[in-house]
Design a protein around this motif. Sequence first.
Motif, mmCIF file in Angstrom:
data_model
loop_
_atom_site.group_PDB
_atom_site.id
_atom_site.type_symbol
_atom_site.label_atom_id
_atom_site.label_comp_id
_atom_site.label_asym_id
_atom_site.label_seq_id
_atom_site.Cartn_x
_atom_site.Cartn_y
_atom_site.Cartn_z
ATOM 1 N N ASP A 58 0.167 5.584 0.963
ATOM 2 C CA ASP A 58 -0.485 6.671 1.473
ATOM 3 C C ASP A 58 -0.651 7.672 0.348
ATOM 4 O O ASP A 58 0.428 8.446 0.264
ATOM 5 C CB ASP A 58 0.327 7.182 2.771
ATOM 6 N N GLU A 73 0.835 -1.126 0.048
ATOM 7 C CA GLU A 73 0.189 0.015 0.139
ATOM 8 C C GLU A 73 0.878 1.258 -0.186
ATOM 9 O O GLU A 73 2.004 1.279 0.407
ATOM 10 C CB GLU A 73 -0.949 0.011 1.387
ATOM 11 N N ASN A 88 -5.987 3.291 2.167
ATOM 12 C CA ASN A 88 -4.516 3.419 1.544
ATOM 13 C C ASN A 88 -4.771 3.117 0.148
ATOM 14 O O ASN A 88 -5.621 2.377 -0.313
ATOM 15 C CB ASN A 88 -3.432 2.630 2.194
#
Length: 499
Positions: free
Chosen positions: A47, A45, A98
């Motif tokens: 951000d 993932e 995310n």
Amino acid sequence: MTEYVGAIDQGTTSSRFMIFDRKGTVVSVAQKEHRQIYPRPGWVEHDPLEILENTNEMIGAAMARANLGAASLVSVGITNQRETAVLWDRTTGQPLHNAIVWQDTRVDQLVSDYAHDGGQDRFRAITGLPLASYFAGLKLRWLLDNVEGAREKAESGQALFGTIDSWLSWNLTGGVKGGIHITDVTNASRTQLMNLKTCAWDEDMLAAFSIPAACLPRIVPSSQVYGTIVIPSLQGTKLAGILGDQQAALVGQTCFAPGEAKNTYGTGSFLLMNTGTEPVQSKAGLLTTVAYQFGTEEPRYALEGSIAITGALVQWLRDNLKLFDLATQIEPLARSVADNGGIYIVPAFSGLYAPYWKENARGVIVGLTRYVTRAHFARATLEATAYQVRDVVAAMEEDSGIILSSLKTDGGMVANELLMQFQADILNVPVVRPKVVETTALGAAYAAGLAVGYWKNIDDLRANWEVDRTWQPTMPPEQRSRYLGWWKKAVQKSFDWAE
Ligand SMILES: Nc1ncnc2c1ncn2[C@@H]1O[C@H](COP(=O)(O)OP(=O)(O)O)[C@@H](O)[C@H]1O
Ligand SMILES: O=P(O)(O)OC[C@H](O)CO
């Protein structure tokens, strides 16, 4: 006042802002890495807010470095890591989760379920893509099924979906205060939701994947004035180009004629060949994708061989195994030994992509003996990149009927000259590195510059391309075929590991 074009290059590893002049020369650059988040094995993932913040910061830094104000830029383009999926709230501007990165394998089960009823290639005719965890559509499906309230918000148009180009363009053009919700046709072609021929969202695909149309961005050409940027460092500048990063590199390498190809060596590696105005369906495990669409012209298509892990294996040696501190140190380490000491690394961390498409493959290191040192690991890592590229070149030649006479290269790994020589040896064709290896950002700048007439046509762009260095193959044929035999054996060992 001298005028320039800017390009945001939002990659898997880092975000960059680059400024180019009319000759395609880099005038200024600023770059920052972002966090890679691994919540579970196989999950990756980012951000989205960190990516946005870094992008804005790098724009400011590159402009300040060159001592330029927004008025010096005729336009700005975006190029981005493709397939990485973001879902956000249009009122708060906050992501609902995310970003799920292209390498993430969490939709494995969905992929198997769909493939079970109809086979891995059941959506190829519409989308040009096999079923795989790689593409953005099923990642969006996962978000809708697993994030509380996401499906309702998506159905009402309260939640907006996009790949990173959409997320950045929405934010750059106003965000919650009227940002435009768009994606370019190259990025859209990586969702597995777009019809390759019409270049519109495909209703059957939306139904098959249970995706509400209300959350999807508008599909736009890769080169066109889309809107005006409102962030302070670029206030009033036109946003005028968007291309997925691998397509951007094809443009940056000026591969405008059918049959022209390039390979970009970054986190993964991606070989694209321009096939002109008709999508060519692959029989050899490649993808069919949109290469670019300039303004009102017809879209151009490409065949693509995507490899998930090449430079990322160098990072893994650096960060997880701590074999060296900097990616550049892999080259002297690898040069300190004459060969790979008998080991082969198949970095199937996210399964194997082209030409194998094996979701259940996982990484293997074979041939270990007590003789092997970290230098052999370094060498086998670079070789793994070259072998994987060779596999997609073979598939490309099979599908296109065109035998490559040389390979144009670019991306972060091409600084590695040991890799370049080994690549030429394993392919048995010359490997060519251009003067500007930042072809991804350059391609986005070209798209943005063409839209506003900074460059008149593609001949202006072709005139900018120059060779830096060429590596000639020197490996004896019997040695090449022996090495390739070992590699093929190693690849087989990686299959069917994950349950
Ligand atoms: N000298 C080098 N030798 C081998 N790999 C390198 C070298 N320099 C950078 N890399 C690798 O190249 C990748 C960065 O390339 P880049 O094109 O910036 O990637 P991306 O666009 O995917 O973020 C990283 O994975 C890094 O490990
Ligand atoms: O960010 P890169 O250069 O690793 O490119 C990632 C690709 O777009 C994934 O399809």
